[in-house]
Design a protein around this motif. Sequence first.
Motif, mmCIF file in Angstrom:
data_model
loop_
_atom_site.group_PDB
_atom_site.id
_atom_site.type_symbol
_atom_site.label_atom_id
_atom_site.label_comp_id
_atom_site.label_asym_id
_atom_site.label_seq_id
_atom_site.Cartn_x
_atom_site.Cartn_y
_atom_site.Cartn_z
ATOM 1 N N ARG A 118 0.827 -1.206 0.000
ATOM 2 C CA ARG A 118 0.000 0.000 0.000
ATOM 3 C C ARG A 118 0.868 1.266 0.000
ATOM 4 O O ARG A 118 0.575 2.233 -0.703
ATOM 5 N N LEU A 133 3.977 5.501 -5.817
ATOM 6 C CA LEU A 133 3.974 5.424 -7.284
ATOM 7 C C LEU A 133 2.825 6.241 -7.871
ATOM 8 O O LEU A 133 2.983 6.941 -8.870
ATOM 9 N N GLU A 161 2.488 1.568 -3.443
ATOM 10 C CA GLU A 161 1.480 1.984 -4.417
ATOM 11 C C GLU A 161 1.186 3.480 -4.293
ATOM 12 O O GLU A 161 1.104 4.195 -5.291
ATOM 13 N N ALA A 162 1.082 3.958 -3.059
ATOM 14 C CA ALA A 162 0.804 5.387 -2.843
ATOM 15 C C ALA A 162 1.926 6.252 -3.410
ATOM 16 O O ALA A 162 1.682 7.276 -4.057
#
Lengths: 270, 270, 270, 270
Positions: free
Chosen positions: D63, D69, D66-67
């Motif tokens: 998570r 990116l 992902e944040a």
Amino acid sequence: MSDTRTPTVDDVAAWWATSVSRIEPGIIELRGRPVADLIGRASLVEVTWLMLRGDLPSPWHARLLEAALVAGVDHGPHAPSIAIARMAATCGVGLNNAVASGVNVLGDVHGGAGQQCVEMLTEICDRADEGDPASLDAAAVTVLAEWRERSPYVPGFGHRFHPVDPRREPLLSLVQSAVDDRAVPGRHLLAAFAIERNLKTRGGDQVPINIDGCTAVIYAELGLPAPLARGLFVLSRSIGVLAHAWEETQSGRRNKGPIPPTILPPYVTQ
Amino acid sequence: MSDTRTPTVDDVAAWWATSVSRIEPGIIELRGRPVADLIGRASLVEVTWLMLRGDLPSPWHARLLEAALVAGVDHGPHAPSIAIARMAATCGVGLNNAVASGVNVLGDVHGGAGQQCVEMLTEICDRADEGDPASLDAAAVTVLAEWRERSPYVPGFGHRFHPVDPRREPLLSLVQSAVDDRAVPGRHLLAAFAIERNLKTRGGDQVPINIDGCTAVIYAELGLPAPLARGLFVLSRSIGVLAHAWEETQSGRRNKGPIPPTILPPYVTQ
Amino acid sequence: MSDTRTPTVDDVAAWWATSVSRIEPGIIELRGRPVADLIGRASLVEVTWLMLRGDLPSPWHARLLEAALVAGVDHGPHAPSIAIARMAATCGVGLNNAVASGVNVLGDVHGGAGQQCVEMLTEICDRADEGDPASLDAAAVTVLAEWRERSPYVPGFGHRFHPVDPRREPLLSLVQSAVDDRAVPGRHLLAAFAIERNLKTRGGDQVPINIDGCTAVIYAELGLPAPLARGLFVLSRSIGVLAHAWEETQSGRRNKGPIPPTILPPYVTQ
Amino acid sequence: MSDTRTPTVDDVAAWWATSVSRIEPGIIELRGRPVADLIGRASLVEVTWLMLRGDLPSPWHARLLEAALVAGVDHGPHAPSIAIARMAATCGVGLNNAVASGVNVLGDVHGGAGQQCVEMLTEICDRADEGDPASLDAAAVTVLAEWRERSPYVPGFGHRFHPVDPRREPLLSLVQSAVDDRAVPGRHLLAAFAIERNLKTRGGDQVPINIDGCTAVIYAELGLPAPLARGLFVLSRSIGVLAHAWEETQSGRRNKGPIPPTILPPYVTQ
């Protein structure tokens, strides 16, 4: 961003102002010279000098720059810049893309040594006593010692493949002739020799000046800033990169990998 | 250039107008959505869809796109895109440059097949009778024949290495599930099967759908334009390119060439 | 992959075999010539010809190639290849990377016209009657008509900026002199004039030969394959790209964008 | 090169050995996992972690990555990486080439700040007393002072455009939640706050953490090496670069330059 007045289109035009070229309808000037005066008259190397320096070189200066550019053109298909362009040429991209992928890797390790060597030679000359050539040896020893603290590689010296780089003699003897003709001062050549005299491998072997060192001597003698040693090598190597990419294009291979398909794991793509 | 009125700075701002993002002091919007609403909430694949299409995907659409992107990440160090990036990483350039040199070669031959396959599948669906699935076979035979006149390679089918591409089954069964759930129409999947049924080698062997064909099916089912098949493969393969470039960086090699230094002609650079 | 015998290291060496250069310890040969014989003797353009063709050019051939390369060096900071390199130079990458990002875009639209024009000129010469120069006009009209069915742009003719390209006269008069000296056959020059005679805008205006057309004439007269028209333009433009990237480097700007920061939306990065 | 035994094809295969992927007929494994087990199951971000680290991330680690990116995907058409790709897309090259020219410029100035910030945060944590959070402030002040001797720019802090970067709050609050859940240690987050507390402009203004600083905190908390901060930003920005290049492609513009043709000197190419 403290500029508070309303911006105008003149600000926009100014943002892209350049002293390199002037383009107006029917007019193309390179460094103030109409392109028509250069076409068929100036050599590509003279125009390269003009574009980078703003004036045309003397015959000796042009000859030294030309020699440096000729010397770096190619070093075989195993140089990463060349191998990359050859593989790229088989992937369905244009020659412009193959050349770009190849010259893009001429970084600090592969092509950047010339830039570092110009800095090293300049530092030695700055530290040495202008009037006393012998002081170059002392300066070389000091600078060399400092450099080796930072890295095991002395830029511009030694070659893992050539005992003596075959480009050393023709390049340095050309510089010597220019010095004899008073076309260049020659201190950076002496600085390079001073390093060569004082540089030995752990085994005690000589570590002769290599192609990067020879071209660095030329660029330094010509008064070119260190970063252009890298930039000029890019122009030089582009020629070899293009020739190899073109030869590979004609082979008709598709998706060429680094080793033959017959060797396991088989050559595969995607 | 017939525009004769005096240009203004508004013309300049308009020259760079975009519907992709809006940036103002303290504001970053992607396709009209504040970036703060996406960070920690939207997945990278959902944001990729948002950036390319302007809206957020349904769960099934996101899942299909994610599967296609995951499938193309890597195909080993012998793929030119990967080999190039590994060699680049040893030349003293940044990871950004190594990735750029690698993905730059994902052209018509290495990566472009997906784009061509989307065009082929679309053409088959356009020619077939909407109401009559069987007509897809006739259309496939015709399009296939026309294609083979132009090239010996049918994009998206066959693999010189894998008898059957291990990515075929998981990708196509996922598409089938989406079709069963009415998440995508499924005609392009049928078109791909129609080609597969009608495609044989001179030796009479089957030529199964490969990774480019499977991802082309997904992109076509998702209604993505053909050029994005190439663009999305670039995003996917960038991940493998980065991973390989990073591994090579850690090896400490300098100026890695395509074959080992111990093999004559010795490995050399510059 | 039908090769079943056990592969050897010789197969690996053969995979990278080349006729461009030979590198062995203490030996560097370009197209069979020791590099020491070229340094200080051959010009960069002669070496470029040698690398691409395998032999050294006649004085006239070298002069024509040099003129074509000089003519394409630069066309101002607004050409995408130049603007890209200038922006790249402010992003903290090396000159090698700035040049690569710039020349990478010399594609079918920006730089590729020369390649297409060589193909067009060759096609006209092939169709015309060897013995009858007048037949070139008929061939030109036919080829032109076929071309315009495919695209509104005739490669090598017209310029949206220059009413007449200032490079046209010096380049074509040089070719004419070479023809008068029987250094080149001159049929492709006549083919270009035949197009020029038969090409008009909808408004009935002349559409003169532009830089791409002039260099295409030279490359075609020199018997260079069409793809090299693009490759050689890359070498030529690299010089201007480097000069502009270097000038921008010295400006000290960081993250230069296309328009000034004072114009909203403010200039921003990342 | 002291290796004197006769090399074998095994040496050649070994030259390209990798732990990233295994490819054999019918087999594709990424970090030891069959690609079929990842397709449709693992997210693109999980696969990115797998490729770079060799294992799959925990939900919190995925998570956070992902944040980071998602946050860096785009910052408008005036960022050099985006502007370059938009111009490239109008020059007749593929989307792969446009993306490559764009991400190639994510160097030390445009994209490299994250890498430098990871190094700075790590240095602060190394110098501070493990047991004493307050000691982070002292370490921050020291490291900050040393850094400012080398450069006027503190990587990861301040933005010439955003008073406060809108990506700061969502990213750092996500990290804080992860710390609260004991998913990451949190020392690098504290180090970043310590810098923020002690960093003022000459005018005494706050210099808040920017996008590079926030992503650097995430990468440092995840234990990713500094160079991957740059590499991961390349993956992230590639998405925005592709979206902008694609939008520009659809505009039908040819040879787009940095400013509109209506502004003198007119927009020109070649």
